[in-house]
Design a protein around this motif. Structure first.
Motif, PDB file in Angstrom:
ATOM      1  N   GLU A  59       0.836  -1.196   0.000  1.00 55.58           N
ATOM      2  CA  GLU A  59       0.000   0.000   0.000  1.00 55.58           C
ATOM      3  C   GLU A  59       0.875   1.252   0.000  1.00 55.58           C
ATOM      4  OE1 GLU A  59      -2.960   2.227   3.086  1.00 55.58           O
ATOM      5  OE2 GLU A  59      -3.307   0.079   2.814  1.00 55.58           O
ATOM      6  N   THR A  60       1.926   1.241   0.799  1.00 52.70           N
ATOM      7  CA  THR A  60       2.852   2.380   0.849  1.00 52.70           C
ATOM      8  C   THR A  60       3.543   2.580  -0.495  1.00 52.70           C
ATOM      9  OG1 THR A  60       3.213   2.021   3.214  1.00 52.70           O
ATOM     10  CG2 THR A  60       4.862   3.330   2.058  1.00 52.70           C
ATOM     11  N   ILE A  62       2.397   1.709  -3.446  1.00 55.89           N
ATOM     12  CA  ILE A  62       1.382   2.234  -4.370  1.00 55.89           C
ATOM     13  C   ILE A  62       1.212   3.730  -4.125  1.00 55.89           C
ATOM     14  CG2 ILE A  62      -1.089   2.198  -4.949  1.00 55.89           C
ATOM     15  CD1 ILE A  62       0.428  -0.177  -6.111  1.00 55.89           C
ATOM     16  N   GLU A  63       1.112   4.103  -2.858  1.00 59.58           N
ATOM     17  CA  GLU A  63       0.949   5.521  -2.522  1.00 59.58           C
ATOM     18  C   GLU A  63       2.130   6.348  -3.027  1.00 59.58           C
ATOM     19  OE1 GLU A  63       0.592   8.416   1.403  1.00 59.58           O
ATOM     20  OE2 GLU A  63       0.148   6.275   1.624  1.00 59.58           O
ATOM     21  N   ARG A  87      -3.453   9.053  -0.741  1.00 58.26           N
ATOM     22  CA  ARG A  87      -3.457   8.127   0.398  1.00 58.26           C
ATOM     23  C   ARG A  87      -4.756   7.316   0.395  1.00 58.26           C
ATOM     24  NH1 ARG A  87      -2.589  11.612   4.224  1.00 58.26           N
ATOM     25  NH2 ARG A  87      -0.373  11.625   3.762  1.00 58.26           N
ATOM     26  N   ALA A  90      -4.682   4.729  -2.346  1.00 59.83           N
ATOM     27  CA  ALA A  90      -3.820   3.593  -1.996  1.00 59.83           C
ATOM     28  C   ALA A  90      -4.540   2.647  -1.040  1.00 59.83           C
ATOM     29  CB  ALA A  90      -2.517   4.091  -1.383  1.00 59.83           C
ATOM     30  N   TRP A  93      -7.119   0.827  -3.047  1.00 59.58           N
ATOM     31  CA  TRP A  93      -6.443  -0.147  -3.911  1.00 59.58           C
ATOM     32  C   TRP A  93      -6.360  -1.505  -3.218  1.00 59.58           C
ATOM     33  CZ3 TRP A  93      -1.984  -2.920  -3.073  1.00 59.58           C
ATOM     34  CH2 TRP A  93      -1.454  -3.584  -4.176  1.00 59.58           C
ATOM     35  N   ARG A  94      -6.127  -1.492  -1.899  1.00 60.31           N
ATOM     36  CA  ARG A  94      -5.956  -2.740  -1.169  1.00 60.31           C
ATOM     37  C   ARG A  94      -7.283  -3.486  -0.963  1.00 60.31           C
ATOM     38  NH1 ARG A  94      -2.791  -3.774   4.467  1.00 60.31           N
ATOM     39  NH2 ARG A  94      -3.648  -1.783   5.037  1.00 60.31           N
TER      40      ARG A  94
END
Length: 158
Positions: A59-60, A62-63, A87, A90, A93-94
């Motif tokens: 996630e980080t 992607i962000e 943020r 992201a 996205w998960r």
């Protein structure tokens, strides 16, 4: 014993399976079997935690990648709002497969495929990931040692 928030049923199923398979006969074998159970449960917990850690770093990653794309030519006065939206994207996205596909296509348009994201994830998580690998290897080695001890037990006739 399982930690709070962990399924006691899964722990109980593992306990039953291990005890049925090892079939301890003596007090020492029972103590070793209990240790095998606890190490097996610990290994399972490490794997779950490692997976959750990698999800967080993904996630980080992607962000950070979205920031790289979206903030490139944005006026400074719009950056704070854009960072909040990035943020949020992201996080979405998960949990949202449709949003994830859209974001993945968008990232691919800018040359960021899953290999690029995975590389970023592993670079960010490297130290913690290696710590989990060390914990897993240590627990697995201890478990194998206990299993060898059980198999050498005089009550087993070996």
């Amino acid at each position: 014993m399982p930690l709070p928030g962990v399924s006691f049923e899964k722990y109980e199923l593992m306990r039953q399976a291990i005890f049925a398979d090892l079939a301890p006969r003596t007090v020492i074998e029972w103590l070793l079997a209990i240790d095998v159970l606890e190490l097996s449960w610990e290994i399972q917990r490490y794997r779950v935690l490692r997976h959750k850690l990698l999800e967080h770093y993904r996630e980080t990653a992607i962000e950070q990648t979205l920031r790289h794309i979206d903030l490139a030519e944005l006026p400074p006065e719009m950056e704070a709002a854009a960072r909040c939206q990035i943020r949020r994207n992201a996080r979405i996205w998960r949990i949202d497969p449709t949003a994830a596909r859209e974001i993945d296509v968008r990232l691919a348009t800018y040359g960021y495929d899953s290999n690029a994201i995975n590389t970023q994830v592993y670079l960010q998580a490297r130290d913690v990931f290696l710590a989990f690998e060390a914990l897993l290897n240590s627990a697995q080695n201890r478990r194998m040692s206990l299993l060898r001890e059980i198999s050498k037990s005089p009550s087993r006739g070996r």
